[in-house]
Design a protein around this motif. Structure first.
Motif, PDB file in Angstrom:
ATOM      1  N   HIS A 196       0.865  -1.185   0.000  1.00 20.20           N
ATOM      2  CA  HIS A 196       0.000   0.000   0.000  1.00 20.20           C
ATOM      3  C   HIS A 196       0.895   1.227   0.000  1.00 20.20           C
ATOM      4  O   HIS A 196       1.715   1.406   0.903  1.00 20.20           O
ATOM      5  CB  HIS A 196      -0.907   0.005   1.229  1.00 20.20           C
ATOM      6  CG  HIS A 196      -1.759   1.238   1.328  1.00 20.20           C
ATOM      7  ND1 HIS A 196      -1.472   2.273   2.190  1.00 20.20           N
ATOM      8  CD2 HIS A 196      -2.877   1.602   0.659  1.00 20.20           C
ATOM      9  CE1 HIS A 196      -2.387   3.227   2.057  1.00 20.20           C
ATOM     10  NE2 HIS A 196      -3.241   2.842   1.133  1.00 20.20           N
ATOM     11  N   ASP A 197       0.758   2.078  -1.017  1.00 24.78           N
ATOM     12  CA  ASP A 197       1.638   3.227  -1.152  1.00 24.78           C
ATOM     13  C   ASP A 197       0.936   4.507  -0.742  1.00 24.78           C
ATOM     14  O   ASP A 197      -0.042   4.922  -1.358  1.00 24.78           O
ATOM     15  CB  ASP A 197       2.159   3.354  -2.579  1.00 24.78           C
ATOM     16  CG  ASP A 197       3.476   4.095  -2.610  1.00 24.78           C
ATOM     17  OD1 ASP A 197       3.469   5.322  -2.377  1.00 24.78           O
ATOM     18  OD2 ASP A 197       4.513   3.450  -2.841  1.00 24.78           O
ATOM     19  N   LEU A 198       1.439   5.128   0.314  1.00 25.32           N
ATOM     20  CA  LEU A 198       0.811   6.317   0.887  1.00 25.32           C
ATOM     21  C   LEU A 198       0.915   7.547  -0.011  1.00 25.32           C
ATOM     22  O   LEU A 198       0.172   8.509   0.187  1.00 25.32           O
ATOM     23  CB  LEU A 198       1.445   6.633   2.236  1.00 25.32           C
ATOM     24  CG  LEU A 198       0.777   6.016   3.463  1.00 25.32           C
ATOM     25  CD1 LEU A 198       1.581   6.329   4.713  1.00 25.32           C
ATOM     26  CD2 LEU A 198      -0.641   6.535   3.622  1.00 25.32           C
ATOM     27  N   SER A 199       1.837   7.544  -0.970  1.00 28.89           N
ATOM     28  CA  SER A 199       1.959   8.715  -1.831  1.00 28.89           C
ATOM     29  C   SER A 199       0.656   8.989  -2.574  1.00 28.89           C
ATOM     30  O   SER A 199       0.286  10.144  -2.791  1.00 28.89           O
ATOM     31  CB  SER A 199       3.110   8.530  -2.830  1.00 28.89           C
ATOM     32  OG  SER A 199       2.862   7.428  -3.680  1.00 28.89           O
ATOM     33  N   ILE A 200      -0.051   7.936  -2.936  1.00 31.25           N
ATOM     34  CA  ILE A 200      -1.315   8.098  -3.652  1.00 31.25           C
ATOM     35  C   ILE A 200      -2.360   8.725  -2.741  1.00 31.25           C
ATOM     36  O   ILE A 200      -3.139   9.587  -3.159  1.00 31.25           O
ATOM     37  CB  ILE A 200      -1.789   6.737  -4.192  1.00 31.25           C
ATOM     38  CG1 ILE A 200      -0.753   6.178  -5.176  1.00 31.25           C
ATOM     39  CG2 ILE A 200      -3.151   6.855  -4.869  1.00 31.25           C
ATOM     40  CD1 ILE A 200      -1.045   4.771  -5.633  1.00 31.25           C
ATOM     41  N   CYS A 201      -2.375   8.309  -1.477  1.00 32.81           N
ATOM     42  CA  CYS A 201      -3.333   8.864  -0.514  1.00 32.81           C
ATOM     43  C   CYS A 201      -3.092  10.355  -0.288  1.00 32.81           C
ATOM     44  O   CYS A 201      -4.031  11.155  -0.245  1.00 32.81           O
ATOM     45  CB  CYS A 201      -3.252   8.122   0.810  1.00 32.81           C
ATOM     46  SG  CYS A 201      -3.647   6.358   0.710  1.00 32.81           S
ATOM     47  N   TYR A 202      -1.822  10.737  -0.143  1.00 37.46           N
ATOM     48  CA  TYR A 202      -1.528  12.142   0.135  1.00 37.46           C
ATOM     49  C   TYR A 202      -1.757  13.029  -1.085  1.00 37.46           C
ATOM     50  O   TYR A 202      -2.204  14.176  -0.949  1.00 37.46           O
ATOM     51  CB  TYR A 202      -0.104  12.288   0.662  1.00 37.46           C
ATOM     52  CG  TYR A 202      -0.003  11.922   2.132  1.00 37.46           C
ATOM     53  CD1 TYR A 202      -0.428  12.807   3.118  1.00 37.46           C
ATOM     54  CD2 TYR A 202       0.483  10.678   2.537  1.00 37.46           C
ATOM     55  CE1 TYR A 202      -0.361  12.474   4.459  1.00 37.46           C
ATOM     56  CE2 TYR A 202       0.552  10.335   3.882  1.00 37.46           C
ATOM     57  CZ  TYR A 202       0.130  11.244   4.836  1.00 37.46           C
ATOM     58  OH  TYR A 202       0.179  10.899   6.171  1.00 37.46           O
ATOM     59  N   GLY A 261      -4.558  16.346  -1.785  1.00 39.63           N
ATOM     60  CA  GLY A 261      -4.165  17.674  -2.239  1.00 39.63           C
ATOM     61  C   GLY A 261      -2.698  18.011  -2.095  1.00 39.63           C
ATOM     62  O   GLY A 261      -2.280  19.132  -2.414  1.00 39.63           O
ATOM     63  N   TRP A 262      -1.884  17.069  -1.633  1.00 38.40           N
ATOM     64  CA  TRP A 262      -0.453  17.325  -1.509  1.00 38.40           C
ATOM     65  C   TRP A 262       0.266  16.957  -2.800  1.00 38.40           C
ATOM     66  O   TRP A 262      -0.171  16.076  -3.543  1.00 38.40           O
ATOM     67  CB  TRP A 262       0.135  16.503  -0.368  1.00 38.40           C
ATOM     68  CG  TRP A 262      -0.265  16.968   0.999  1.00 38.40           C
ATOM     69  CD1 TRP A 262      -1.332  16.536   1.731  1.00 38.40           C
ATOM     70  CD2 TRP A 262       0.382  17.962   1.787  1.00 38.40           C
ATOM     71  NE1 TRP A 262      -1.392  17.189   2.935  1.00 38.40           N
ATOM     72  CE2 TRP A 262      -0.353  18.080   3.002  1.00 38.40           C
ATOM     73  CE3 TRP A 262       1.509  18.765   1.608  1.00 38.40           C
ATOM     74  CZ2 TRP A 262       0.011  18.956   4.017  1.00 38.40           C
ATOM     75  CZ3 TRP A 262       1.874  19.632   2.613  1.00 38.40           C
ATOM     76  CH2 TRP A 262       1.130  19.732   3.797  1.00 38.40           C
ATOM     77  N   GLU A 263       1.375  17.618  -3.043  1.00 42.99           N
ATOM     78  CA  GLU A 263       2.244  17.280  -4.166  1.00 42.99           C
ATOM     79  C   GLU A 263       3.486  16.583  -3.634  1.00 42.99           C
ATOM     80  O   GLU A 263       4.084  17.038  -2.655  1.00 42.99           O
ATOM     81  CB  GLU A 263       2.656  18.536  -4.934  1.00 42.99           C
ATOM     82  CG  GLU A 263       3.589  18.263  -6.105  1.00 42.99           C
ATOM     83  CD  GLU A 263       4.070  19.516  -6.793  1.00 42.99           C
ATOM     84  OE1 GLU A 263       5.079  19.440  -7.540  1.00 42.99           O
ATOM     85  OE2 GLU A 263       3.460  20.591  -6.568  1.00 42.99           O
ATOM     86  N   VAL A 264       3.858  15.469  -4.255  1.00 44.22           N
ATOM     87  CA  VAL A 264       5.056  14.748  -3.839  1.00 44.22           C
ATOM     88  C   VAL A 264       6.275  15.420  -4.471  1.00 44.22           C
ATOM     89  O   VAL A 264       6.473  15.351  -5.679  1.00 44.22           O
ATOM     90  CB  VAL A 264       4.991  13.262  -4.252  1.00 44.22           C
ATOM     91  CG1 VAL A 264       6.289  12.549  -3.861  1.00 44.22           C
ATOM     92  CG2 VAL A 264       3.807  12.570  -3.596  1.00 44.22           C
ATOM     93  N   ALA A 265       7.062  16.086  -3.644  1.00 45.11           N
ATOM     94  CA  ALA A 265       8.262  16.751  -4.140  1.00 45.11           C
ATOM     95  C   ALA A 265       9.424  15.774  -4.283  1.00 45.11           C
ATOM     96  O   ALA A 265      10.299  15.958  -5.124  1.00 45.11           O
ATOM     97  CB  ALA A 265       8.662  17.888  -3.194  1.00 45.11           C
ATOM     98  N   ASN A 266       9.434  14.728  -3.460  1.00 40.64           N
ATOM     99  CA  ASN A 266      10.496  13.723  -3.548  1.00 40.64           C
ATOM    100  C   ASN A 266      10.020  12.427  -2.913  1.00 40.64           C
ATOM    101  O   ASN A 266       9.348  12.434  -1.879  1.00 40.64           O
ATOM    102  CB  ASN A 266      11.764  14.206  -2.842  1.00 40.64           C
ATOM    103  CG  ASN A 266      12.947  13.285  -3.090  1.00 40.64           C
ATOM    104  OD1 ASN A 266      13.380  13.114  -4.227  1.00 40.64           O
ATOM    105  ND2 ASN A 266      13.485  12.681  -2.039  1.00 40.64           N
ATOM    106  N   TYR A 267      10.357  11.324  -3.559  1.00 38.17           N
ATOM    107  CA  TYR A 267      10.009   9.984  -3.085  1.00 38.17           C
ATOM    108  C   TYR A 267      11.285   9.174  -3.039  1.00 38.17           C
ATOM    109  O   TYR A 267      11.996   9.064  -4.024  1.00 38.17           O
ATOM    110  CB  TYR A 267       9.000   9.334  -4.049  1.00 38.17           C
ATOM    111  CG  TYR A 267       8.526   7.940  -3.692  1.00 38.17           C
ATOM    112  CD1 TYR A 267       9.374   6.842  -3.760  1.00 38.17           C
ATOM    113  CD2 TYR A 267       7.205   7.723  -3.329  1.00 38.17           C
ATOM    114  CE1 TYR A 267       8.919   5.569  -3.453  1.00 38.17           C
ATOM    115  CE2 TYR A 267       6.743   6.446  -3.019  1.00 38.17           C
ATOM    116  CZ  TYR A 267       7.602   5.383  -3.080  1.00 38.17           C
ATOM    117  OH  TYR A 267       7.154   4.116  -2.773  1.00 38.17           O
TER     118      TYR A 267
END
Length: 252
Positions: free
Chosen positions: A104-110, A114-120
């Motif tokens: 389960h990848d939390l980046s999709i939830c955030y 409304g958040w933008e992933v600046a770095n993973y």
């Protein structure tokens, strides 16, 4: 030249029957996991004292649990959360249970929130099984709002999970979510890919900090240490619980 022969009818039937049997098994497992959150589903019920944050050098501010409120119909999320503070940092530590059976990848939830992933980034943390991934998400929103999320997944048998969204070194120069999603799995991983599949349950632990301004490297290290220490506690507690739960199922 050798020609490829079409498969025989018998082989096609065998494949179809096997696929149908696998689909029935998968469906039954999904239905089993998708019961109402709580003890009947096999979720572990924790208390404020279950996570000794003071032993890690943090101060406990508050504790909350899904067990303390009514769970709405159609909600499969069951969470325990500790709000902790240290050296001016206030963050949350949580153990999340749902109907997951794979990564389960939390980046999709955030990003959905409304958040933008600046770095993973998926850090390979050594442990006795080889290593497992601690994923760090650097988030940003308008108005200078920022976030750091550190999370991992482990299977119901305690197996550390590999991130399904790991990027190779040459997967691209971008750092947005689309760049992450288009990244390739690392070819030199020491963990088998089946660690992401086939579990009866998958659990998630995370540390979350929302902030403005600059987060120092020392503060990031403190948060990573908190995540690593808490996830070991959660996994040990879960394994004790799951062993007893499965034993009751078998004896019943």
């Amino acid at each position: 030249m050798k020609k490829n022969r079409p498969p025989s009818l018998a082989l096609v039937l065998v494949v179809m029957i096997s696929a149908m049997a696998g689909l029935r098994l998968f469906s039954s497992r999904v239905l089993e996991v998708s019961k109402t959150p709580g003890a009947t589903r096999g979720d572990i019920l924790l208390s404020e004292d279950s996570l000794p944050v003071e032993d890690f050098g943090w101060e406990l501010k508050s504790f909350s649990s899904s067990a303390d409120s009514e769970i709405e119909e159609g909600v499969f999320w069951f969470e325990h959360s500790w709000l902790v503070a240290k050296d001016g940092i206030k963050c949350s530590v949580s153990l999340d249970q749902a109907d997951w059976t794979s990564w389960h990848d939390l980046s999709i939830c955030y990003t959905g929130a409304g958040w933008e992933v600046a770095n993973y980034e998926a850090l390979e943390i050594p442990e006795k099984e080889g290593f497992w991934h601690a994923v760090t998400l650097d988030l940003k929103k308008s108005g200078g709002r920022k976030g750091l999320v550190i999370f991992c997944n482990f299977g119901s048998d305690g197996t550390p999970m590999d991130s399904a969204m790991v990027r190779s070194d040459d997967a691209g120069s971008g750092t947005g979510l689309l760049d992450v999603l288009s990244g390739r799995l690392k070819g030199n991983t020491a963990n088998p890919l089946n660690k992401k599949w086939g579990h009866e349950r998958v659990l998630q632990t995370q540390v979350v900090l929302f902030y403005q301004g600059i987060l120092t490297s020392e503060q990031r290290e403190q948060l990573l240490d908190l995540h690593l220490e808490s996830r070991n506690v959660f996994r040990d507690l879960w394994l004790q619980h799951w062993t007893k739960y499965k034993s009751r199922q078998q004896s019943g």
